[in-house]
Design a protein around this motif. Structure first.
Motif, PDB file in Angstrom:
ATOM      1  N   ILE B 247       3.121   7.463  -6.602  1.00 21.47           N
ATOM      2  CA  ILE B 247       3.751   6.417  -7.313  1.00 21.47           C
ATOM      3  C   ILE B 247       2.698   6.261  -8.636  1.00 21.47           C
ATOM      4  N   GLY B 248       1.280   6.761  -8.414  1.00 25.22           N
ATOM      5  CA  GLY B 248       0.753   6.848  -9.702  1.00 25.22           C
ATOM      6  C   GLY B 248       1.179   7.703 -10.866  1.00 25.22           C
ATOM      7  N   GLN B 249       1.466   8.862 -10.003  1.00 25.30           N
ATOM      8  CA  GLN B 249       2.184   9.886 -11.319  1.00 25.30           C
ATOM      9  C   GLN B 249       3.501   9.228 -11.777  1.00 25.30           C
ATOM     10  N   LEU B 250       4.255   8.585 -11.076  1.00 22.33           N
ATOM     11  CA  LEU B 250       5.424   8.032 -11.641  1.00 22.33           C
ATOM     12  C   LEU B 250       5.212   7.084 -12.834  1.00 22.33           C
ATOM     13  N   VAL B 294      -4.586   1.158  -7.629  1.00 24.66           N
ATOM     14  CA  VAL B 294      -5.348   0.973  -6.640  1.00 24.66           C
ATOM     15  C   VAL B 294      -4.814   0.177  -5.635  1.00 24.66           C
ATOM     16  N   ALA B 295      -3.789  -0.736  -5.784  1.00 26.43           N
ATOM     17  CA  ALA B 295      -3.132  -1.272  -5.026  1.00 26.43           C
ATOM     18  C   ALA B 295      -2.276  -0.694  -4.156  1.00 26.43           C
ATOM     19  N   VAL B 296      -1.585   0.225  -4.832  1.00 25.03           N
ATOM     20  CA  VAL B 296      -0.608   1.191  -4.110  1.00 25.03           C
ATOM     21  C   VAL B 296      -1.466   1.925  -3.165  1.00 25.03           C
ATOM     22  N   GLN B 297      -2.587   2.388  -3.478  1.00 25.17           N
ATOM     23  CA  GLN B 297      -3.391   3.395  -2.555  1.00 25.17           C
ATOM     24  C   GLN B 297      -3.997   2.459  -1.385  1.00 25.17           C
ATOM     25  N   ASP B 301      -3.030   3.216   2.476  1.00 26.72           N
ATOM     26  CA  ASP B 301      -3.788   3.353   3.879  1.00 26.72           C
ATOM     27  C   ASP B 301      -3.270   2.453   4.765  1.00 26.72           C
ATOM     28  N   LEU B 302      -2.854   1.214   4.350  1.00 24.10           N
ATOM     29  CA  LEU B 302      -2.551   0.544   5.736  1.00 24.10           C
ATOM     30  C   LEU B 302      -1.361   0.831   6.519  1.00 24.10           C
ATOM     31  N   LEU B 303      -0.485   1.554   5.481  1.00 23.23           N
ATOM     32  CA  LEU B 303       0.759   2.056   6.092  1.00 23.23           C
ATOM     33  C   LEU B 303       0.591   3.172   6.964  1.00 23.23           C
ATOM     34  N   TYR B 304      -0.474   3.986   6.646  1.00 28.11           N
ATOM     35  CA  TYR B 304      -0.871   5.170   7.049  1.00 28.11           C
ATOM     36  C   TYR B 304      -1.427   4.954   8.614  1.00 28.11           C
TER      37      TYR B 304
END
Lengths: 283, 314
Positions: B247-250, B294-297, B301-304
């Motif tokens: 998503i960061g790359q997007l 940062v929020a996406v990461q 992690d939560l989803l993981y």
């Protein structure tokens, strides 16, 4: 003088594996692609007489004897611009990637000296990585303005954490190996163990990272050119040639074809090389 | 969850504060004073000083930084220097277009990658699986600006199926908007789809080699069911991490793709801000992008840990 060397067996065996990796179809194709493009760039002055920046009377001319690939929108010889564009890109990535690798490696070694240094260096890498790729580049051009050196700095900076993290991981592993402990027991100082024993054995994975970084360098140069923040015109680069061709895609697609083909060949070549080296190392 | 809140969240906040300070300092390093630029070439020193005071540029650096953070938290970013208009509005407009583009390509990434990976490990038609693998190498290797130009050449110039660039509102003219969206979204999605397909395929192959799969096969569970019920759930967590990073790359890739397809998003805004030295716009945009990243990461992690209950926040 005779040199006797034996304790580096592990290192030299791994280097043989990289060579074996290059002897696969991926490695050979990658070498041929990169070699052809690089050679075309290096031989530019002999392959064409035309000045890449000289404007001629015929704009957007079709390919002819004088202009084998035709001319661009202000009558410059396209072949000459593509060949010199290769040269610009190569000179940029071959400066930026080694610089990024050296800085990353230096920081990783610094991290190997103490826990505090390790913490600081790691956070530094995190900080750089918290800017997704090109966004970092935009921040740097905001300060330095467009130009050749900002492009070099952006590519180097973007690669520092990748080289650094990889070497740091290697150093952490190698430092605990018996030969390193033996060297320390033998009375070698910290710096000597790190530089003479650990570093030579931890440096190999950076070869793969280097091939990846070269292709990323071409990406970044092109992206910055597209945004008008790259190398200043009229100097040709692969990215600026492609971005300059976009306005003429419907009338003169030839203008885009040559730089597209060269860029693809170069990037694909680096990617195949990286993959070949990686597979070789893991086999 | 508690450990998550107490450990992961503070470190993410620390990265944000460090990044915001870096962005702030970096833009103060720019040679040339925005007040002088704004005042024009013939302005008197008094005018320039007045502008400096109005923009708050005469205050000490640290208080400027705190003032800026206060503005950001209040959601009122003040006027832009050079582009014109309120920064919040400029960013709001660009954000809407960029979010459309990134969400569309994110969907495309999943739609392209998941079936590719599942097909590649299904064991049917090895030649096709090999071809798909070669295709993902290609999609990975080719820069987005190359893909973009090729897509325009094929679909807009050659086949005349889709427009080469532009933008229409999703609410006023949905069918037109989708046509405009198709090429940029595809261009942005391809490299990330290739990476996701690779990771997912590797994960599936690893899961298929596990003991529980052998047991299930021995018990006569059909291959399809093994793939969907046993291998996929175990390959998903690492794929989600990769997707989060992508998503960061997007977001970063959107900057270039928007340029190729004349898409009026944040990419165009950030580019204007940089070339016209509009401090507030660039500063706020960079912070926004880093915060989003940062929020996406964090979410990843939560989803993981939700997908893989073995992961606990120790």
């Amino acid at each position: 003088m005779t040199t006797i060397s034996f304790p580096l067996a592990a290192g030299s065996r791994s280097r043989n594996r990289y060579v074996a990796g290059l002897r696969t179809w991926r490695g050979v194709t990658g070498l041929v692609l990169v070699g052809t493009v690089a050679l075309a760039g290096l031989l530019a002055p002999w392959l064409t007489d035309a000045d890449p920046d000289a404007q001629g009377p015929q704009a957007l001319a079709a390919p002819s004897g004088d202009h084998p690939l035709g001319t661009d929108d202000i009558g410059r010889d396209l072949l000459s611009r593509v060949l010199h564009g290769i040269l610009t890109d190569l000179s940029i990535i071959l400066t930026a990637v080694p610089a990024g690798a050296l800085i990353g490696a230096a920081l990783a070694l610094l991290a190997g000296t103490s826990r505090a240094a390790d913490l600081v260096v790691q956070r530094l890498f995190d900080l750089v990585l918290s800017f997704p790729g090109l966004i970092l580049g935009l921040a740097v051009t905001a300060i330095l303005g467009p130009g050749r050196w900002p492009v070099v700095i952006i590519i180097a900076l973007a690669e520092v954490p990748y080289f650094g993290r990889q070497l740091r991981a290697g150093v952490l592993v190698q430092r605990e190996r018996e030969y390193a402990l033996a060297a320390r027991v033998g009375g070698a100082g910290r710096a000597r163990v790190l530089l003479r024993h650990v570093l030579p054995n931890a440096v190999d994975p950076l070869i793969v990272q280097g091939a990846v970084a070269l292709s990323v360098g071409v990406f970044i140069e092109g992206a910055l050119s597209f945004l008008g923040l790259g190398v200043r015109p009229p100097e040709p680069t692969l990215g600026s040639l492609i971005s300059g061709s976009v306005a003429y895609l419907d009338t003169d697609p030839v203008l885009a074809a040559a730089p597209l083909a060269v860029t693809t060949a170069l990037v694909l070549g680096f990617t195949l090389l990286a993959e070949a080296l990686n597979r070789g190392a893991r086999s | 969850m508690r450990t998550f809140l107490f450990k992961r969240l503070p470190s993410a906040l620390a990265v944000l504060v460090a990044a915001s300070f870096t962005v702030f300092l970096m833009l103060r390093l720019i040679p040339g004073d925005p007040a002088t630029t704004l005042a024009g070439p013939d302005a008197s020193p008094a005018t320039i000083a007045a502008i400096r005071e109005r923009l708050g540029l005469d205050a000490p650096l640290l208080s400027q930084y705190v003032h800026w953070l206060g503005q950001v938290l209040a959601g009122d970013l003040g006027p832009s220097y050079a582009i014109g208009g309120q920064v919040s509005e400029l960013i709001g407009d660009g954000l809407a277009a960029t979010v459309q583009l990134t969400v569309a390509s994110l969907l495309l990434v999943v739609v392209l990658a998941v079936p590719t990976a599942l097909y590649a490990v299904s064991g049917r038609r090895r030649a096709l699986a090999g071809a798909l693998r070669a295709l993902t190498t290609g999609a990975l290797a080719v820069p987005p600006f190359v893909t973009g130009v090729v897509l325009v050449l094929v679909f807009a110039v050659g086949l005349g199926l889709l427009p080469a660039g532009g933008h229409a509102s999703l609410f006023d003219a949905p069918d037109l908007a989708v046509q405009y969206l198709a090429l940029p979204a595809l261009c942005l999605a391809l490299p990330s789809a290739a990476i996701l397909a690779r990771y997912l395929q590797d994960g599936l192959e690893r899961a298929l080699g596990e003991d529980y799969v052998r047991t299930a096969t021995a018990l006569g569970v059909p291959r399809r069911r093994i793939l969907w019920r046993h291998a996929l759930p175990n390959a998903l967590p690492s794929a989600v991490t990769v997707l989060g990073l992508q998503i960061g790359q997007l977001i970063a890739g959107a900057v270039v793709v928007e340029r190729i397809f004349a898409w009026p998003g944040l990419g165009q805004l950030i580019e204007q801000g940089v070339s016209r030295r509009d401090y507030p716009v660039v500063q706020d945009l960079l912070l926004l992008v880093v915060a989003g990243y940062v929020a996406v990461q964090l979410l990843t992690d939560l989803l993981y840990s939700w997908l893989d209950p073995r992961v606990r926040w120790e």
